[in-house]
Design an enzyme around this catalytic site. Structure first.
Site: not given
Length: 483
Positions: A232, A277, A281, A317, A342
């Site tokens: 990331s 992440t 989640k 998100d 997901g």
């Protein structure tokens, strides 16, 4: 306190490093890495009272492959020269070890262990073994492949009831280096510069100073996720921005398959907050005390904030996806296909529905897609049928494309004139995005989503007001280019 280390091959280079940072608390001298060790070298080094002299054997990850008697002789010379500390491995043959530990003089002794990955001995067991020796400090550098194991390392250091330096080595162990005070460590090791690192996960002196490690315990935020957390842009970008904000703070990756122990570190105030992440989640929801409305509506969590001892989950998100797509007005009345079922897919689909889009989900596990669609009030189709759907916007919320090869859409022609958002961060230009661009569609990188959700996330975690455009520019800049 900071201990600066380096991988110098010559005495001249070593002296230059020590003289370049005389103000730091300690300097480590790695005799085992020098090309030839001149007799009496420690007596000629500057700042001897601040030196930790070691000569680590290859069996413990060092560079010394000579006789043990010669190695111990070098450390004996360091004691005779009056250096501040020597660091000797607990695996040193008994008589030689006790000779070093029993020598007179002001030099303080560290007894250390540097187990190899997979050795099997627990942190508590290693520290108990080291504790049988006369030493001022016990040092354990334990390979950490799953950040959950940091909780056991911290507990072991506390249970020892001795002065310790407890280090989780490797990229998954960075938290123990940055929040070293919370792990009971007397100091933390930092590299003199980028080229001088002696262990994976080691920060540089400049990085440590920017985070305020030399002044106080920083507030440490973490990215809880799977192995992809290590790729990331978050740690690189947020650490630069946090230092510019004037906060003593840091942001580290926490790759784990077991989020529970990491959340216990958050409860213990080792961490100040978490980004979340894939693949955690949804799994973390059962470990929280409360969910904010954004998380309840999304059915997933990507941000955890401690509030008065309680862990509160949020989701940014959905807002991130809307921001990347141009805002609610850009999707109202549009037909959107979301690939995946997901946590990220749930959050994005929820936000799109709330903005007035018509949403259809498709996932490789059709039962999962059906369940999520029913919970959200969206439509769903079998994975094989998704390509045949008429749509205006496509959002990929699966890991497909992270390998740089796979693409969730077989026929690129279906992307012509469409808007395509791929949440995959690495690589930033996935096969799906390349196909969309080549077909004449509008390709939006996962970094755009990351920047929008990250701005909202850092407002919750650290109170920072960040512009998503600035975050995106920083994420797209080469490593080291963010300043």
């Amino acid at each position: 306190m900071l201990c600066v280390t380096g991988n110098e091959r010559s005495v001249a280079e070593l002296v230059r490093r020590i003289e370049s940072a005389p103000e730091v608390g300690l300097h480590e001298v790695r005799l085992d890495l020098l090309e030839g060790i001149p007799s009496g070298v420690c007596g000629r080094l500057p700042g001897r009272e601040k030196l930790i002299v070691t000569c680590r054997p290859k069996r413990e990850g060092g560079g010394w492959d000579g006789a043990e008697e010669r190695r111990v002789r070098r450390l004996r010379e360091a004691v005779e020269a009056g250096v501040g500390w020597i660091d000797v491995e607990g695996s040193t043959p008994g008589e030689l070890l006790e000779e070093l530990l029993g020598m007179p003089g002001p030099t303080r002794r560290i007894v250390s262990a540097h187990p190899a990955a997979g050795d099997g001995e627990t942190a508590l067991g290693v520290l108990a073994r080291l504790g049988a020796h006369r030493a001022h400090v016990l040092k354990l550098a334990l390979p950490i492949e799953d950040a959950a194991d940091l909780a056991a390392l911290r507990d072991a250091a506390a249970a020892t009831r001795r002065k310790v330096v407890a280090i989780g080595t490797g990229p998954a162990g960075v938290l123990s280096r940055v929040a070293y005070r919370a792990f009971g460590s007397e100091w933390t090791y930092v590299a003199a510069d980028e080229r001088s690192r002696t262990a994976a996960g080691q920060w540089t002196l400049a990085e440590a100073r920017r985070a305020g490690l030399d002044r106080q315990a920083p507030r440490v935020y973490g990215l809880l996720g799977g192995p992809a957390a290590l790729r990331s842009p978050g740690p690189r970008v947020y650490n630069a921005l946090l230092s510019r904000s004037g906060q003593s703070a840091a942001y580290v990756a926490l790759p784990t398959s077991r989020p529970g122990p990491v959340l216990e570190l958050l409860r213990a105030e080792v961490l100040a907050g978490l980004s979340v992440t894939m693949p955690h989640k949804e799994a973390v929801r059962d470990l929280l005390d409360e969910e904010a409305p954004s998380a309840r509506r999304a059915g997933s969590v990507n941000t955890i904030v401690p509030v008065a001892g309680r862990l509160v989950g949020h989701s940014t998100d959905g807002a991130g996806a809307l921001g990347a797509l141009g805002g609610p007005a850009a999707v109202a009345g549009r037909r959107v296909v979301v690939l995946g079922a997901g946590g990220a897919a749930r959050a994005v689909a929820r936000a799109l529905l709330d903005a007035g889009a018509t949403v259809t989900l498709a996932a490789r596990r059709s039962g999962r897609a059906a369940a999520v669609a029913e919970a959200l009030g969206a439509g769903w189709v079998e994975w094989s049928e998704a390509a045949a759907l008429p749509f205006d916007v496509l959002v990929n919320a699966t890991p497909l494309g992270a390998d740089g090869v796979s693409c969730p859409v077989a026929d690129a022609a279906t992307l012509a004139g469409r808007v395509v958002l791929d949440l995959v961060l690495d690589p930033p230009r996935t096969p799906l995005l390349r196909a969309a661009a080549q077909a004449g569609g509008r390709a939006i990188s996962g970094l755009a989503h990351w920047a929008h959700q990250g701005a909202a996330q850092m407002r919750l975690l650290a109170g920072l007001a960040l512009d998503p455009a600035d975050l995106l520019r920083a994420a797209e800049a080469p490593a080291g280019g963010e300043g």
